[in-house]
Structures are given as C-alpha cells and as structure tokens.
Scaffold this motif. Sequence first.
Motif, PDB file in Angstrom:
ATOM      1  N   MET A   1       3.397  18.925  30.570  1.00 12.38           N
ATOM      2  CA  MET A   1       3.919  17.521  30.252  1.00 12.38           C
ATOM      3  C   MET A   1       4.567  17.555  28.940  1.00 12.38           C
ATOM      4  N   LEU A   2       3.610  17.675  27.906  1.00 14.64           N
ATOM      5  CA  LEU A   2       4.312  17.584  26.571  1.00 14.64           C
ATOM      6  C   LEU A   2       5.005  18.576  25.838  1.00 14.64           C
ATOM      7  N   SER A   3       4.959  19.829  26.377  1.00 15.36           N
ATOM      8  CA  SER A   3       5.722  21.020  25.788  1.00 15.36           C
ATOM      9  C   SER A   3       7.180  20.885  26.504  1.00 15.36           C
ATOM     10  N   THR A   4       7.242  20.242  27.703  1.00 18.02           N
ATOM     11  CA  THR A   4       8.603  19.944  28.234  1.00 18.02           C
ATOM     12  C   THR A   4       9.464  19.075  27.413  1.00 18.02           C
ATOM     13  N   PHE A   5       8.579  17.674  27.214  1.00 19.16           N
ATOM     14  CA  PHE A   5       9.163  16.896  26.246  1.00 19.16           C
ATOM     15  C   PHE A   5       9.749  17.235  24.913  1.00 19.16           C
ATOM     16  N   TRP A   6       8.729  18.033  24.371  1.00 13.91           N
ATOM     17  CA  TRP A   6       9.152  18.442  22.789  1.00 13.91           C
ATOM     18  C   TRP A   6      10.290  19.561  22.851  1.00 13.91           C
ATOM     19  N   ALA A   7      10.468  20.316  23.874  1.00 16.63           N
ATOM     20  CA  ALA A   7      11.226  21.259  23.847  1.00 16.63           C
ATOM     21  C   ALA A   7      12.629  20.656  24.213  1.00 16.63           C
ATOM     22  N   ALA A   8      12.720  19.584  25.050  1.00 18.35           N
ATOM     23  CA  ALA A   8      13.823  18.802  25.265  1.00 18.35           C
ATOM     24  C   ALA A   8      14.304  17.940  23.913  1.00 18.35           C
ATOM     25  N   ALA A   9      13.415  17.528  23.194  1.00 20.78           N
ATOM     26  CA  ALA A   9      13.703  16.918  22.080  1.00 20.78           C
ATOM     27  C   ALA A   9      14.432  17.762  21.021  1.00 20.78           C
ATOM     28  N   ARG A  10      13.804  19.055  20.906  1.00 26.56           N
ATOM     29  CA  ARG A  10      14.450  19.985  19.843  1.00 26.56           C
ATOM     30  C   ARG A  10      16.001  20.340  20.219  1.00 26.56           C
ATOM     31  N   THR A  11      16.425  20.120  21.481  1.00 25.81           N
ATOM     32  CA  THR A  11      17.768  20.343  21.954  1.00 25.81           C
ATOM     33  C   THR A  11      18.518  19.194  21.218  1.00 25.81           C
ATOM     34  N   LEU A  12      17.845  18.341  20.656  1.00 24.17           N
ATOM     35  CA  LEU A  12      18.423  17.091  20.253  1.00 24.17           C
ATOM     36  C   LEU A  12      18.457  17.306  18.535  1.00 24.17           C
ATOM     37  N   ASP A  13      17.380  17.740  17.909  1.00 25.26           N
ATOM     38  CA  ASP A  13      16.961  18.031  16.764  1.00 25.26           C
ATOM     39  C   ASP A  13      16.052  19.240  16.643  1.00 25.26           C
ATOM     40  N   ALA A  14      16.444  20.169  16.215  1.00 28.39           N
ATOM     41  CA  ALA A  14      15.838  21.709  16.221  1.00 28.39           C
ATOM     42  C   ALA A  14      14.505  21.563  15.483  1.00 28.39           C
ATOM     43  N   GLY A  15      14.797  20.594  14.327  1.00 30.78           N
ATOM     44  CA  GLY A  15      13.745  20.469  13.170  1.00 30.78           C
ATOM     45  C   GLY A  15      12.340  19.551  13.751  1.00 30.78           C
ATOM     46  N   VAL A  16      12.376  18.954  14.741  1.00 33.50           N
ATOM     47  CA  VAL A  16      11.340  18.068  15.397  1.00 33.50           C
ATOM     48  C   VAL A  16      10.095  18.732  15.463  1.00 33.50           C
ATOM     49  N   ALA A  17       8.980  18.288  14.721  1.00 30.75           N
ATOM     50  CA  ALA A  17       7.682  19.075  14.652  1.00 30.75           C
ATOM     51  C   ALA A  17       6.823  18.814  15.659  1.00 30.75           C
ATOM     52  N   GLY A  18       7.163  17.627  16.395  1.00 35.40           N
ATOM     53  CA  GLY A  18       6.187  17.369  17.638  1.00 35.40           C
ATOM     54  C   GLY A  18       4.782  17.014  17.196  1.00 35.40           C
ATOM     55  N   GLU A  19       3.851  17.632  17.866  1.00 40.92           N
ATOM     56  CA  GLU A  19       2.384  17.710  17.517  1.00 40.92           C
ATOM     57  C   GLU A  19       1.797  18.801  17.582  1.00 40.92           C
ATOM     58  N   ARG A  20       2.484  20.031  17.018  1.00 41.72           N
ATOM     59  CA  ARG A  20       1.849  21.172  16.798  1.00 41.72           C
ATOM     60  C   ARG A  20       0.915  21.473  15.442  1.00 41.72           C
ATOM     61  N   ARG A  21       1.190  20.457  14.679  1.00 37.79           N
ATOM     62  CA  ARG A  21       0.306  20.515  13.268  1.00 37.79           C
ATOM     63  C   ARG A  21      -0.867  19.694  13.252  1.00 37.79           C
ATOM     64  N   ARG A  22      -1.178  19.109  14.396  1.00 43.39           N
ATOM     65  CA  ARG A  22      -2.071  18.104  14.457  1.00 43.39           C
ATOM     66  C   ARG A  22      -3.485  19.076  14.519  1.00 43.39           C
ATOM     67  N   PRO A  23      -4.463  18.529  14.276  1.00 42.96           N
ATOM     68  CA  PRO A  23      -6.042  19.076  14.221  1.00 42.96           C
ATOM     69  C   PRO A  23      -6.586  19.305  15.801  1.00 42.96           C
ATOM     70  N   GLY A  24      -6.776  20.686  16.048  1.00 42.06           N
ATOM     71  CA  GLY A  24      -7.600  20.693  17.391  1.00 42.06           C
ATOM     72  C   GLY A  24      -6.545  21.630  18.466  1.00 42.06           C
ATOM     73  N   VAL A  25      -5.110  21.300  18.053  1.00 44.33           N
ATOM     74  CA  VAL A  25      -4.292  21.756  19.075  1.00 44.33           C
ATOM     75  C   VAL A  25      -3.909  23.197  19.224  1.00 44.33           C
ATOM     76  N   MET A  26      -4.559  24.054  18.227  1.00 46.33           N
ATOM     77  CA  MET A  26      -4.478  25.469  18.151  1.00 46.33           C
ATOM     78  C   MET A  26      -5.698  26.199  18.557  1.00 46.33           C
ATOM     79  N   HIS A  27      -5.603  27.313  19.369  1.00 42.51           N
ATOM     80  CA  HIS A  27      -6.798  27.743  19.513  1.00 42.51           C
ATOM     81  C   HIS A  27      -7.760  28.318  18.471  1.00 42.51           C
ATOM     82  N   GLY A  28      -8.901  28.151  18.690  1.00 43.09           N
ATOM     83  CA  GLY A  28      -9.635  28.384  17.444  1.00 43.09           C
ATOM     84  C   GLY A  28     -10.123  27.381  16.486  1.00 43.09           C
ATOM     85  N   ASP A  29      -9.069  26.337  16.338  1.00 47.16           N
ATOM     86  CA  ASP A  29      -9.418  25.326  15.375  1.00 47.16           C
ATOM     87  C   ASP A  29     -10.538  24.565  15.648  1.00 47.16           C
ATOM     88  N   LEU A  30     -10.658  24.103  16.825  1.00 49.55           N
ATOM     89  CA  LEU A  30     -11.870  23.275  17.242  1.00 49.55           C
ATOM     90  C   LEU A  30     -13.221  24.184  16.845  1.00 49.55           C
TER      91      LEU A  30
END
Length: 254
Positions: free
Chosen positions: A143-172
């Motif tokens: 759901m969220l990856s669909t939204f943020w991919a769509a948002a980047r068609t408007l602004d390629a520089g949108v960071a979305g939520e990729r830099r937040r704690p816990g969202v990357m494998h191994g971070d937790l």
Amino acid sequence: MAFASSAEKYDRFMGRYTQSLAPAFATAAGVDRGMKVVDVGCGPGGLTQELARRVGAEDVAAIDPAPQFAAACRQRNPAADVRDGVAEALPWPDGAFDATLSSLVIAFMQDADRGVREMARVTRSGGTVAACMWDIAGGGMTMLSTFWAAARTLDAGVAGERRRPGVMHGDLGERFRRAGLRDVVEGELEARVDYAGFDDFWEPFTFAVGPAGEYLASLPADGQARVREACRARLPAGPFSLTARAWYARGTAA
C-alpha cells in the motif's frame, strides 16, 4: 511524529492491516495465557485487543502519545490499564511485564533507541521484548510503496518513509542488541487487506493519517490528482488484495 487523526480514520487507513498482523506478531512474540503484557504505542488498540484475547484484559497494559488513540483503546479494552504517554518514558516500574510489544511504532518514536531501552526496562529478567515495523525500505508494504512510487512521479526527490527507524531489514535487531537484549531473533510477518476497489484504497490517504497522508495534504489539488491517478495506474481494476511485509525482532531481557 504526532498523529492528529481520529481513531476511526486511522482504522480505515492502517488499522485494517492490524487484523491480520496482530495475531501473527503476538504469536512470534510467544504471548500466551498467564503472562502480563504491555502494548507500547497501542494506537486505537488493534494489538491490545489481540493481547487481551490471549491473556485476559486485566493482564494487559497499553500506552500511546495520541490522546484520541489512547481514549479509543481504553473504550475498546475497558479492563486493560491504558495510559497516555510516550515509549521513551514508560510509567511502569522495572520488570513489570512478562512481555513488552510494540507494533508499527518504532519508526515514529522521537528516540527509538531510548524507546527500546525503556521497553527492556519494564520487562522482567528472562521476559520478552518484541517489535515489528513495515518493510518500507524494501517495498514490502505494498500500500505505502504504491503511494510513494506514485508521489515520485510528481517529485523524484520525495524521501517518503525509507529513512525512518525500523523500516530496513536488520535495523530492529541491531537496536535490540544495543539495548542489551539477549538471544535476539529476527524474522518477517505478513498481513493482507482486501479492497473493494480503488476508491476504498485511495480515500484513506485523504484523511492525512501518517507521513503519506500528511504529504498528500501538503500538495495543491492538481498535485493530489496526479498522485491519485498514478496510484490508480499501478493497481488492478475492481476488487483487489494487497499484502504487507513487516520485519520483527524478539529479544530476552537481561
């Protein structure tokens, strides 16, 4: 970040995923009858209800910084000890619980490492600390990856939520080890939601819930329309289902 939306709007946007995520997460954490447990960052109470079903509401505590979410959780779980407050300063004494859980919250803590340390503090020696967070970085939360991919068609520089704690494998798992938790185990969970159609998918984004909703609300009307149509192009016509992968970590309190 602060969630200002109503509990009902949160339920329409993200709470519907909790219906399948909460049982899987509680099982991964080993929650069973006879335990005293706490839900850190409970929101309107999706996980709290699952914990109450397993151990009895009188042995469940919960806390959330959003007063309207805590109030909804309290109303839905009247026998549980539900409080207003933050993960970084839990109001319970050391070793108060057999298991401390946090679902989809670490990414929104002001200080995620401090939040994990507090979770460990209120867990008895030998008890369990567990957390899960959507796989945002790897695109596993459809759901969220669909939204943020769509948002980047408007602004390629949108960071979305990729830099937040816990969202990357191994971070937790790494945060758990830094907090001194032992025997840390990591894995993945899957949730699934059925949508009646595109409007059922899109409308909750207009409620301004969470980073995606707040980003959409910040756009002018034509920008919102472009993101909407870019989402529509990525999804099937008619009813459809989306899966969502969450990373989880479980550790033992010292």
